[in-house]
Design a protein around this motif. Structure first.
Motif, PDB file in Angstrom:
ATOM      1  N   ASN A 145       0.840  -1.194   0.000  1.00  0.00           N
ATOM      2  CA  ASN A 145       0.000   0.000   0.000  1.00  0.00           C
ATOM      3  C   ASN A 145       0.880   1.251   0.000  1.00  0.00           C
ATOM      4  O   ASN A 145       0.976   1.963   0.995  1.00  0.00           O
ATOM      5  CB  ASN A 145      -0.910  -0.026   1.242  1.00  0.00           C
ATOM      6  N   GLY A 186       0.725   4.168  -1.423  1.00  0.00           N
ATOM      7  CA  GLY A 186       0.139   5.509  -1.424  1.00  0.00           C
ATOM      8  C   GLY A 186       0.383   6.201  -2.749  1.00  0.00           C
ATOM      9  O   GLY A 186       1.298   5.838  -3.495  1.00  0.00           O
ATOM     10  N   PRO A 187      -0.434   7.211  -3.083  1.00  0.00           N
ATOM     11  CA  PRO A 187      -0.396   7.819  -4.416  1.00  0.00           C
ATOM     12  C   PRO A 187       0.905   8.562  -4.734  1.00  0.00           C
ATOM     13  O   PRO A 187       1.277   8.699  -5.901  1.00  0.00           O
ATOM     14  CB  PRO A 187      -1.585   8.781  -4.386  1.00  0.00           C
ATOM     15  N   ALA A 188       1.597   9.050  -3.716  1.00  0.00           N
ATOM     16  CA  ALA A 188       2.798   9.869  -3.980  1.00  0.00           C
ATOM     17  C   ALA A 188       3.990   9.025  -4.437  1.00  0.00           C
ATOM     18  O   ALA A 188       4.904   9.524  -5.109  1.00  0.00           O
ATOM     19  CB  ALA A 188       3.185  10.651  -2.727  1.00  0.00           C
ATOM     20  N   GLU A 206       6.405   6.756  -6.441  1.00  0.00           N
ATOM     21  CA  GLU A 206       6.610   6.345  -7.837  1.00  0.00           C
ATOM     22  C   GLU A 206       7.333   5.011  -7.925  1.00  0.00           C
ATOM     23  O   GLU A 206       7.034   4.182  -8.769  1.00  0.00           O
ATOM     24  CB  GLU A 206       7.397   7.434  -8.589  1.00  0.00           C
ATOM     25  N   THR A 227       9.595   9.854  -5.312  1.00  0.00           N
ATOM     26  CA  THR A 227       8.307  10.521  -5.535  1.00  0.00           C
ATOM     27  C   THR A 227       8.574  11.698  -6.483  1.00  0.00           C
ATOM     28  O   THR A 227       9.723  11.971  -6.846  1.00  0.00           O
ATOM     29  CB  THR A 227       7.701  11.063  -4.224  1.00  0.00           C
ATOM     30  N   GLN A 282       6.748  11.931   5.009  1.00  0.00           N
ATOM     31  CA  GLN A 282       6.503  10.525   4.634  1.00  0.00           C
ATOM     32  C   GLN A 282       7.358   9.574   5.486  1.00  0.00           C
ATOM     33  O   GLN A 282       6.883   8.520   5.909  1.00  0.00           O
ATOM     34  CB  GLN A 282       6.823  10.305   3.148  1.00  0.00           C
TER      35      GLN A 282
END
Length: 471
Positions: free
Chosen positions: A401, A403-405, A407, A419, A453
């Motif tokens: 998981n 997360g969207p940030a 890469e 990211t 993060q």
């Protein structure tokens, strides 16, 4: 005769302890016996032994030699000098099968330890654990070895000077350089080297003193470069070079006093080397700037990110045939016209050569490196029993998981997360009960987001980024 080492002494890359508390003559003797036993079992017999300038080093050296002799190994004593001089003794003499340097490296004066080479390869990790098990069992080989003393300083300096081979002497003779030995073991070799180098050279603290009266010999800590900065400014020198306590790590500043960090030095060396070795693999550890990996690719090289630790990097160089590698901590490894070990004196010579060959001052070369905002190495205490487990949890979360940030996630050594803002790193130290974090962005806002993060991942494992601790 069984021997039990203190639980903190056998490390991942070397053996290290506090004199009179966790490390003493009996330990040195047992190390000699166990190392000698393993070497003889592998068909070797002769060991080169050197030591640094710490007050406790001669005592440990004496006991180590006794232990090696009692295992049936012959010893070549090379005396006091930098760790790379011991590596040179091991690599350059055909009859030598292994090497041990007694050194506390960049640790406080009351520390000392051992760095080892076994038949041309670094001796670390499982090797060191095996040595401990062998000592605990008392399963030592027995014999009577010989001892000879060999002065190799002159031959070593001669070999260092070959780092200038093929460089136009005219381009070198105008260079004006400051050098800071920090009262470490590199001092006498530096004096002999500087006397032979073209150009003008100004030396600081070459007198070996295990109390380190002027400043602590760790050139990766900016405060320790104050004297070198003052010298470069006062004499208006082109650049300055500093060494750690045993001469295997380099620090540098340009003519304006800016620090040239380990990954930035590697960019300069790469630019020079890739002109004659296009497409070569160049290795850096996971703490290095993304600007380095981008620059190596741009120059036509093959960048390779690898695990932190001088022994791990040396092993990867052998495996890949890479002619150059480096770490943020200032270990630089040349296998290009050299032996592939970390030698700060040789790296200093190659910095002179690079500036001369590229036709640019070190200040110009430093100015060409893109400005990045990065944190220093953030080191914070995490219980030894928890640090690897916490890293496993973090890696698992990022895999399932992210997360969207996020890469991409590189798990070569801990986690290095990329990211849009840049990257952040979390890894467990192999030598201390700490986690190490680092982040890099091109904006302050981006850096703040990256640190947030890191903190979020730590919090999810019940940890927090406390006060940074030293090495």
């Amino acid at each position: 005769m069984r021997h039990q080492f203190h639980s903190t002494v056998l490390r991942e890359y070397d053996i290290r302890g506090i004199i009179g508390e966790t490390l003493g003559a009996d330990d040195a003797r047992a190390i000699g016996r166990a190392f000698g036993t393993l070497l003889r079992a592998a068909g070797g017999r002769t060991v080169a032994v050197g030591y640094d300038g710490r007050v406790s080093s001669p005592m440990l050296e004496h006991a180590l030699v006794e232990g090696l002799n009692a295992s049936g190994c012959d010893v070549v004593r090379i005396g006091m000098g930098p760790t790379p001089m011991l590596y040179y003794a091991e690599a350059s003499a055909e009859e030598v099968d292994g090497g041990i340097q007694i050194t506390g490296s960049h640790n406080p004066p009351n520390y000392n330890g051992f760095k080892m080479v076994f038949q041309g390869r670094p001796f670390f990790g499982a090797d060191i654990q095996k040595l401990g098990e062998l000592a605990a069992d008392g399963a030592f080989a027995s014999g009577t070895g010989t001892v000879i003393t060999r002065d190799i300083l002159g031959a070593y300096v001669e070999r260092l000077l070959k780092g200038l081979a093929g460089v136009d002497p005219e381009a070198l003779k105008h260079l004006r350089v400051g050098w800071d030995a920090g009262n470490g073991a590199a001092g006498p070799a530096l004096e002999a080297l500087a006397a032979r180098l073209p150009g003008e050279h100004h030396l600081l603290f070459t007198e070996v003193d295990g109390h380190f009266p002027n400043h602590h010999p760790d050139p990766t800590v900016e405060a320790n470069l104050t004297d070198l900065r003052a010298l470069v400014a006062d004499k208006q020198l082109d650049f300055g070079v500093a060494f750690d306590g045993d001469g295997d790590r380099i620090g540098a500043i340009d003519g304006t006093g800016r620090v040239i960090w380990g990954d930035q030095l590697l960019m300069i060396y790469a630019e020079d080397l890739l002109k004659t070795r296009p497409n070569a693999t160049i290795i850096a550890d996971v703490k290095a700037s993304s600007a380095l990996f981008d620059r190596v690719a741009e120059l036509g090289g093959q960048p390779l990110m690898w695990k932190t630790g001088h022994s791990l990097i040396k092993s990867k160089m052998k495996e890949t045939g890479a002619p150059l590698a480096g770490e943020m901590s200032g270990h630089v490894f040349f296998a290009d016209d050299y032996y592939g070990f970390d030698d700060a004196l040789y790296a200093g010579v190659r910095l002179l050569a690079a500036a001369a060959r590229l036709g640019k001052s070190v200040t110009e070369l430093r100015s060409a490196i893109p400005p990045m905002l990065n944190t220093p190495e953030l080191r914070f205490q995490v219980d030894e029993t928890r640090k690897f487990a916490a890293m496993a949890e973090i890696a698992e979360r990022l895999a399932t998981n992210p997360g969207p940030a996020v890469e991409s996630v590189n798990t070569t050594d801990g986690v290095r997360v990329s990211t849009a803002d840049g990257w952040w790193l979390l890894r467990a130290s192999n030598t201390q009960d700490v986690l190490v974090a680092r982040a890099e962005s091109d904006t302050q806002a981006g850096l703040d987001r990256l640190l947030a993060q890191i903190d979020a991942q730590l919090a999810a494992s019940g940890l927090e980024r406390g006060d940074s601790v030293g090495h």
